[in-house]
Design a protein around this motif. Sequence first.
Motif, PDB file in Angstrom:
ATOM      1  N   ILE A 104     -20.378  92.637  33.957  1.00 59.40           N
ATOM      2  CA  ILE A 104     -21.448  93.014  34.887  1.00 59.40           C
ATOM      3  C   ILE A 104     -21.380  92.163  36.151  1.00 59.40           C
ATOM      4  CG2 ILE A 104     -23.950  92.987  35.243  1.00 59.40           C
ATOM      5  CD1 ILE A 104     -24.247  93.768  32.291  1.00 59.40           C
ATOM      6  N   VAL A 105     -21.161  90.860  35.979  1.00 58.95           N
ATOM      7  CA  VAL A 105     -21.069  89.959  37.137  1.00 58.95           C
ATOM      8  C   VAL A 105     -19.850  90.307  37.987  1.00 58.95           C
ATOM      9  CG1 VAL A 105     -20.679  87.573  37.857  1.00 58.95           C
ATOM     10  CG2 VAL A 105     -22.304  88.072  36.028  1.00 58.95           C
ATOM     11  N   ALA A 108     -20.618  93.365  39.856  1.00 56.57           N
ATOM     12  CA  ALA A 108     -21.639  93.104  40.873  1.00 56.57           C
ATOM     13  C   ALA A 108     -21.019  92.500  42.129  1.00 56.57           C
ATOM     14  CB  ALA A 108     -22.710  92.173  40.311  1.00 56.57           C
ATOM     15  N   GLY A 111     -19.497  95.339  43.911  1.00 57.57           N
ATOM     16  CA  GLY A 111     -20.533  96.229  44.429  1.00 57.57           C
ATOM     17  C   GLY A 111     -21.216  95.687  45.670  1.00 57.57           C
ATOM     18  N   ILE A 112     -21.575  94.408  45.643  1.00 57.00           N
ATOM     19  CA  ILE A 112     -22.267  93.800  46.785  1.00 57.00           C
ATOM     20  C   ILE A 112     -21.390  93.838  48.030  1.00 57.00           C
ATOM     21  CG2 ILE A 112     -23.176  91.632  47.711  1.00 57.00           C
ATOM     22  CD1 ILE A 112     -24.085  90.967  44.841  1.00 57.00           C
TER      23      ILE A 112
END
Length: 217
Positions: A104-105, A108, A111-112
Motif C-alpha cells: 500500500i505504501v 501510495a 499515486g501521489i
Amino acid sequence: MKDKKNYFQKYRSFYLYEIALLMGWITNFILFSRFYENIVFYVDRKARFIIQLLFTVNYYLGDLLKYLFVSFLLMTLNLLLILMFHIKNKREGNELKAVRYSIIVFLAIIGINCVMLLRTIVWPLFLLLFIFSLTIVYITYVITNYLYEEKDEFYEENERLKVEGPFQSKEAAEKYIKEFLAHWADYFTKKGYCLVESISCDEKNEWYIEITIQSIK
C-alpha cells in the motif's frame, strides 16, 4: 515481534530500493516544479488547453523529454519492484500485515507523484507514459506468472519447499505452519501433492520449520 524483525531483515533490499526510488521521485518533482514554474510564466492561461499544450511542447520539448523519461523510468522501476516484492512474498506464503501495508505504501508513493504530475499542462504526455509503463509491467507479470506456473507443475519427491526460522517458541512456529498450510495446501493438493511439515529446536532453544512436498498416494 521477532518474526517481523526477521521478515524485514530478509526483505531489506526491497525497502532500500524503494527508499532510493522515493528520493528519485522527490528530486525529479522538485526539479520539474522549478522548470514548470518558468513554463507557466510564459503560457497564456486564457488560451485553449490544446494551444497551451502545443506552445509548451514546441518551445520546451528538449527539457520536457528529460523529465518525461525520468518519470517513466521511476514509474516502471517502482512498479517492477512492487511486482517482484509481491511475487516473492506470494511464493513464500507470507501473510503478514507488513506485506499488505508495504505494498500500500509503495503504491501510495506512485499515486501521489502521478497525481501531482497529472495536474500540469502536459498531463496528457505523462498519462501516455504511465499507461505505457503499466503495460510493460503487466506483460512482465503475465510472462513471469506463466513461467512460475510451468516450473511449479513438477516437484521431486521430498523436495524442500520452505525453511523458516528462527522462532522464539514452538507455538510461534506452529502458528506459522498453520498459516502457510492454510494458504498453500489446496493449491498443492490439486496438483497431486501434499505438504509435510516438521519442527526442530537447536541448542539455542530457537525453533525452525521445514516443509517438504510428497506425492499423494
